[in-house]
Design a protein around this motif. Structure first.
Motif, PDB file in Angstrom:
ATOM      1  N   ALA A  15      17.548 -28.885  39.282  1.00 14.78           N
ATOM      2  CA  ALA A  15      17.360 -29.361  37.910  1.00 14.78           C
ATOM      3  C   ALA A  15      17.022 -30.844  37.913  1.00 14.78           C
ATOM      4  O   ALA A  15      16.099 -31.291  37.209  1.00 14.78           O
ATOM      5  N   LEU A  17      15.696 -32.703  40.327  1.00 15.62           N
ATOM      6  CA  LEU A  17      14.365 -32.997  40.875  1.00 15.62           C
ATOM      7  C   LEU A  17      13.278 -32.581  39.895  1.00 15.62           C
ATOM      8  O   LEU A  17      12.282 -33.283  39.704  1.00 15.62           O
ATOM      9  N   TYR A  18      13.480 -31.433  39.256  1.00 20.76           N
ATOM     10  CA  TYR A  18      12.479 -30.973  38.296  1.00 20.76           C
ATOM     11  C   TYR A  18      12.286 -32.020  37.198  1.00 20.76           C
ATOM     12  O   TYR A  18      11.163 -32.351  36.816  1.00 20.76           O
ATOM     13  N   LEU A  19      13.418 -32.548  36.730  1.00 17.62           N
ATOM     14  CA  LEU A  19      13.316 -33.545  35.651  1.00 17.62           C
ATOM     15  C   LEU A  19      12.710 -34.853  36.166  1.00 17.62           C
ATOM     16  O   LEU A  19      11.996 -35.549  35.438  1.00 17.62           O
ATOM     17  N   LEU A  20      12.982 -35.182  37.424  1.00 15.60           N
ATOM     18  CA  LEU A  20      12.384 -36.403  37.987  1.00 15.60           C
ATOM     19  C   LEU A  20      10.859 -36.299  38.035  1.00 15.60           C
ATOM     20  O   LEU A  20      10.156 -37.298  38.043  1.00 15.60           O
ATOM     21  N   LEU A  21      10.360 -35.068  38.121  1.00 19.76           N
ATOM     22  CA  LEU A  21       8.909 -34.875  38.219  1.00 19.76           C
ATOM     23  C   LEU A  21       8.232 -34.850  36.849  1.00 19.76           C
ATOM     24  O   LEU A  21       7.023 -34.653  36.762  1.00 19.76           O
ATOM     25  N   ARG A  22       9.013 -35.011  35.771  1.00 17.56           N
ATOM     26  CA  ARG A  22       8.409 -34.999  34.423  1.00 17.56           C
ATOM     27  C   ARG A  22       7.720 -36.325  34.123  1.00 17.56           C
ATOM     28  O   ARG A  22       7.991 -37.333  34.785  1.00 17.56           O
ATOM     29  N   ARG A  23       6.882 -36.297  33.086  1.00 19.83           N
ATOM     30  CA  ARG A  23       6.205 -37.533  32.709  1.00 19.83           C
ATOM     31  C   ARG A  23       7.019 -38.356  31.740  1.00 19.83           C
ATOM     32  O   ARG A  23       6.806 -39.554  31.615  1.00 19.83           O
ATOM     33  N   SER A  24       7.951 -37.701  31.052  1.00 18.45           N
ATOM     34  CA  SER A  24       8.760 -38.425  30.074  1.00 18.45           C
ATOM     35  C   SER A  24       9.837 -39.241  30.788  1.00 18.45           C
ATOM     36  O   SER A  24      10.621 -38.721  31.574  1.00 18.45           O
ATOM     37  N   LYS A  27      13.412 -38.004  30.377  1.00 19.66           N
ATOM     38  CA  LYS A  27      13.757 -36.864  31.212  1.00 19.66           C
ATOM     39  C   LYS A  27      14.034 -37.311  32.636  1.00 19.66           C
ATOM     40  O   LYS A  27      14.930 -36.789  33.311  1.00 19.66           O
ATOM     41  N   ILE A  29      15.358 -40.019  33.516  1.00 20.37           N
ATOM     42  CA  ILE A  29      16.712 -40.592  33.576  1.00 20.37           C
ATOM     43  C   ILE A  29      17.767 -39.499  33.549  1.00 20.37           C
ATOM     44  O   ILE A  29      18.757 -39.549  34.290  1.00 20.37           O
ATOM     45  N   VAL A  30      17.555 -38.485  32.726  1.00 24.63           N
ATOM     46  CA  VAL A  30      18.482 -37.338  32.713  1.00 24.63           C
ATOM     47  C   VAL A  30      18.524 -36.704  34.106  1.00 24.63           C
ATOM     48  O   VAL A  30      19.590 -36.381  34.636  1.00 24.63           O
TER      49      VAL A  30
ATOM     50  N   ILE B 616      17.620 -29.310  31.202  1.00 25.46           N
ATOM     51  CA  ILE B 616      16.187 -29.112  31.464  1.00 25.46           C
ATOM     52  C   ILE B 616      15.468 -28.697  30.186  1.00 25.46           C
ATOM     53  O   ILE B 616      14.393 -29.194  29.872  1.00 25.46           O
ATOM     54  N   LEU B 628      24.446 -33.302  29.658  1.00 24.26           N
ATOM     55  CA  LEU B 628      24.836 -34.197  30.753  1.00 24.26           C
ATOM     56  C   LEU B 628      26.350 -34.390  30.789  1.00 24.26           C
ATOM     57  O   LEU B 628      26.971 -34.391  31.852  1.00 24.26           O
ATOM     58  N   SER B 688      11.091 -27.740  43.018  1.00 24.42           N
ATOM     59  CA  SER B 688      12.486 -28.121  42.802  1.00 24.42           C
ATOM     60  C   SER B 688      13.424 -27.010  43.252  1.00 24.42           C
ATOM     61  O   SER B 688      14.464 -27.273  43.872  1.00 24.42           O
TER      62      SER B 688
END
Lengths: 127, 767
Positions: A15, A17-24, A27, A29-30, B616, B628, B688
């Protein structure tokens, strides 16, 4: 329980890593927060779990009564939690500042320290 | 010590030259020429000592751990080269002072020239391979600076880059070769290496050593297929061409081959490689020279031919050939120096170097013309000049060369004939007939005549009285190359023998070439056109263009600036490599003895997992914050249940603060939008999930490993008795590892400062 925690670690990593790959940027930071928790839990689990026996020395004793949870990874994780918090706070402040300054929180538009009107070659035209 | 002073004084001049106030005055050049002249005189005083089989050395420890010394050593070969470099240097400095008189940047030019001279002297005098290599590279660099001296000309910059890339590339190969020699011979000392010559030629590394050394020597000495940089280097001012590209630097490769001949020579590989490349270069250079109309290009290609000839002689490697090579080395430096300096004088006096625009110079510039004539006679190889002795020695050596002798003989005769035609054509057009020039030709000042006159006089004197050089100079040099004493007896007239008859044959060839020149030219032009794209010069340019294109493309591909793609690539690589490593080791060991699971623990894990999932999918900022928080508090509970109350406390605290911070900041940020298209999201999700699955496996695998508990035992046993604390974790943090904790506090403080700065500070121009 190790099995379950290992699975949890995996999910937290996926989860995060997936969010780290977002453009926002939000996201991202989350994702960073999830990854921090995942990494701490990884160290905790990998070092071996001992249920309900903290590494404390009883009054009048000289050493903790075996079995007891390993204090070394705990010391590491304690440091990691605090540093992780520092990182989190810094990243959030940075995101806030970037948004204020540039009006964007799209990581793709933040590729240069120079004037954003100078464009770089597009990689994914669809996005 | 004296040796080092005279060898390296060029560098001192190079450093001082740009700041010296002497260049604006005509005698400035005279003064400067005194420095190399002094070196020349010093080297002359060494001649008798070297003739008596002495060697003069100077050595300092440089990198003793690697057995590398800064060492200089004068033997016959080094002395011959040092005399050429310093003597030519003096004449060229004198000449340049007048040639570039009044031009801006003369001080800079002199600095480069002296730097080059120092490098070249260092190169030929070096007694250590690494010392030699450093000077070798310095000659490449100073040559680059000299060729590009007129920086405003694009062709000068291009030619300089080309020369640097070709010779620098060869230099890299050479360094590899030297390193291999050092490993194989156990020393970098050249004298030791050449004395124990047998070792290298029989070693298993001989072939790689030879290939690398030849790559260095052939690029430097412009052997086919690297010959193309030399004519390009003619963009340099003419005195530079005279000095670097005929008499000295291009001879560095030949010098290196001569120097290492005792260690590497006289094997089949050596002989085949050197004779083949030398012959091809020789014939090619002569043939291209015929078609040129620019005086400097004619001389450049004839230099290529001469260098090929020298390499051929060293390849043959017999005493006769080595002797011939040394004589020809000297002769070529004399006559090519003459020709280039005379060409510069013509350019200076008439304003052009184009053969077609010139004529009748014998009357207009008599002294230059006379020197040019002697030079041309030498180029042709006929008459009472030293080059004639050299050429006869060449033919003699080739005649006695066993394998493929016929081919070499034909090559030598054809080259001799063609060069004769070149020389005759040049002389005929320049000197005879009515005076023709773009503007009225005038004779050059004496500084520019001293060089050509002196060199051409020496050319004749040495030919008529060869005893002047045979015993003192040529014999010791030949001995150093052959690795044994060589009897040298030079004479202009040997009587009628095969060599002379072959010389006459080449004369007939020359006549035929000259006679048929108008008919031959279209044919050769067509051949040159057909071979166009395959010419090494063209190949160099296309490969350079392609290199740039590939660099541009891969930069665009790898350095695109999209952070998340960098991250994705890093992640994919890490996963792939880890999986590959696991696969190579035959998988991971997992057993089923993982502890039992209590019901409430399932609930905690479920909360964490659900929180992660919600984080997510959240499109709402508040949902993300709640998700979170669920994850953080869930993890804190895990700590609490498994014997880590301190972690649980800290996590609760930090989680509370984090949620507060998120709420504060997130409300100032935009809503969470899905900006990426579905395929991208699927790709990221797959990546991921793979990484997450890998982490799960790694956790499970690491549990089954037994870990080292020395530290645990130590902290548990000493916590109470030594540090007087009953909470072991606390004791570790504030006592045993207190300095780390201090560092951590500092990190937090800095982060806090950063946060305050970013939230509070405003730009002055913002409202």
């Amino acid at each position: 329980m190790e099995l379950l925690l290992a699975l949890t670690v995996g999910i937290l990593y996926a989860a995060g890593l997936y969010l780290l790959l977002r453009r926002s940027l939000v996201k991202v930071i989350v994702g960073l927060a999830l990854l921090t928790n995942g990494a701490n839990l990884l160290i905790f689990t990998a070092a071996g779990l001992v249920r309900g026996r903290p590494p404390l020395v009883e009054a009048g004793e000289n050493v903790p009564q075996a079995p007891f949870a390993d204090p070394v990874p705990q010391a590491l994780i304690l440091t990691a939690i605090v540093i992780g918090f520092g990182l989190q706070a810094f990243a959030m402040a940075l995101a806030y500042r970037v948004y204020r300054e540039s009006g964007s929180e799209d990581v793709d538009s933040l590729r240069t320290t120079e004037d954003p009107s100078i464009s770089l070659p597009k990689v994914e035209a669809a996005e | 010590m004296t040796l080092a002073v005279f060898a390296l004084c060029g560098f001192a001049m190079a450093l001082a030259a740009p700041f010296l106030p002497i260049w604006r005055f005509r005698p400035g050049g005279w003064l400067a020429a005194g420095v190399p002249a002094a070196s020349f005189v010093y080297f002359l005083t060494l001649v008798p000592r070297i003739g008596d089989d002495e060697v003069v050395t100077a050595s300092w420890n440089w990198i003793p751990t690697l057995d590398v010394a800064f060492a200089l050593r004068v033997d016959g070969l080094a002395l011959l080269m040092a005399l050429l470099v310093s003597g030519m240097g003096a004449l060229v400095v004198l000449y340049s002072g007048a040639y570039l008189q009044g031009k801006p940047g003369l001080g800079r030019f002199m600095a480069y020239l002296f730097g080059f001279m120092g490098s070249m002297l260092g190169l030929v005098l070096a007694a250590d391979l690494i010392t030699l290599f450093v000077f070798w590279e310095l000659t490449s660099i100073t040559s680059f600076l000299l060729i590009s001296f007129e920086t405003e000309k694009p062709e000068a910059r291009k030619a300089a880059t080309q020369a640097l890339l070709v010779t620098g590339g060869g230099g890299l190969a050479l360094l590899g070769g030297f390193a291999l020699i050092g490993i194989e011979a156990g020393t970098y000392d050249i004298a030791e290496i050449t004395a124990g010559g047998g070792g290298l030629a029989e070693s298993s590394r001989y072939l790689p050593i030879l290939v690398l050394v030849l790559a260095g020597a052939f690029t430097k000495s412009a052997q086919f297929p690297f010959h193309f940089w030399l004519p390009g280097a003619m963009a340099a001012p003419t005195p530079v061409s005279a000095y670097l590209h005929s008499a000295t630097m291009v001879k560095a490769g030949v010098y290196l081959l001569a120097r290492l001949h005792p260690a590497l020579g006289d094997t089949t590989e050596w002989t085949v490689a050197l004779t083949a490349f030398g012959s091809v270069t020789m014939v090619l250079g002569a043939f291209i020279a015929v078609h040129q109309t620019d005086l400097k290009l004619i001389l450049a290609y004839s230099t290529v031919a001469a260098l090929g000839l020298l390499v051929l002689l060293l390849g043959i490697g017999t005493d006769l050939a080595v002797k011939g090579a040394m004589v020809f080395l000297l002769a070529h430096a004399l006559y090519k120096g003459t020709l280039f300096l005379a060409a510069g004088s013509i350019d200076h006096g008439t304003g052009t170097r184009e053969l077609g625009k010139l004529g009748g110079l014998a009357r207009a510039m008599p002294i230059t013309a006379a020197a040019l004539a002697v030079g041309a006679v030498s180029l042709a190889g006929f008459g009472p000049v030293l080059a004639f002795i050299g050429k006869e020695a060449l033919i003699e050596a080739v005649l006695h060369f066993g394998q493929a002798g016929e081919a070499a003989v034909i090559g030598a005769v054809v080259t001799g004939g063609t060069l004769f035609a070149v020389a005759a054509g040049m002389l005929g057009r320049l000197l005879i007939g009515a005076v023709r020039a773009p503007h009225h030709p005038h004779e050059s000042p004496w500084e520019m005549l001293a060089g050509p006159v002196l060199l051409s006089v020496l050319s004749v004197v040495f030919a008529l009285a060869p005893a002047l050089i045979s015993g003192g100079l040529v014999a010791p040099a030949a001995a150093a190359v052959a690795g044994e004493q060589v009897k040298v007896k030079l004479a202009l007239w040997h009587g009628v023998n095969t060599a002379l008859l072959l010389s006459l044959l080449s004369l007939a060839i020359a006549a035929a070439v000259l006679w048929n020149a108008p008919r031959l030219r279209p044919v050769t032009a067509r051949i040159a056109d057909a071979a166009g794209p395959l010419r090494p010069g063209e190949l160099y340019y296309t490969s350079l263009l392609n290199l740039n294109r590939v660099a541009r493309q891969q930069t665009r591909l790898l350095q695109h600036g999209y952070l998340r793609l960098y991250l994705a690539i890093t992640l994919a690589t890490a996963v792939a490599l880890t999986v590959a490593a696991i696969a190579v080791r035959g998988g991971v060991e997992l057993d089923n003895s993982y502890g039992d699971i209590a019901f409430y623990e399932v609930i905690i894990a479920g909360v964490i997992i659900a929180g992660a999932g919600l984080a997510i999918r959240a499109s709402d900022r508040l949902t993300a914050v709640v998700a979170l928080g669920a994850v953080g508090f869930g993890v804190a509970l895990v700590y609490a249940f498994f014997g880590a109350p301190d972690l649980a406390l800290t996590q609760f605290l930090v989680e509370t603060l984090t949620v507060l911070l998120f709420v504060l900041v997130f409300y100032r940020l935009p809503r969470l939008a899905n900006v990426s298209p579905v395929p991208t999201r699927v790709r990221d999700a797959a990546l991921s999930l793979a990484a997450g699955a890998l982490m799960t496996v790694l956790v499970l695998a690491s549990i089954t490993q037994t870990s080292d508990h020395t530290l645990t035992a130590y902290f548990a046993e000493t916590s109470k008795p030594v540090a007087f604390g009953r909470n072991v974790v606390n004791v570790i943090l504030v006592d045993f590892r207190s300095l780390d904790t201090l560092g951590e506090i500092i990190v937090l403080a800095v982060a806090a400062l950063g946060v305050v700065a970013m939230l509070k500070l405003r730009r002055e121009d913002s409202p």
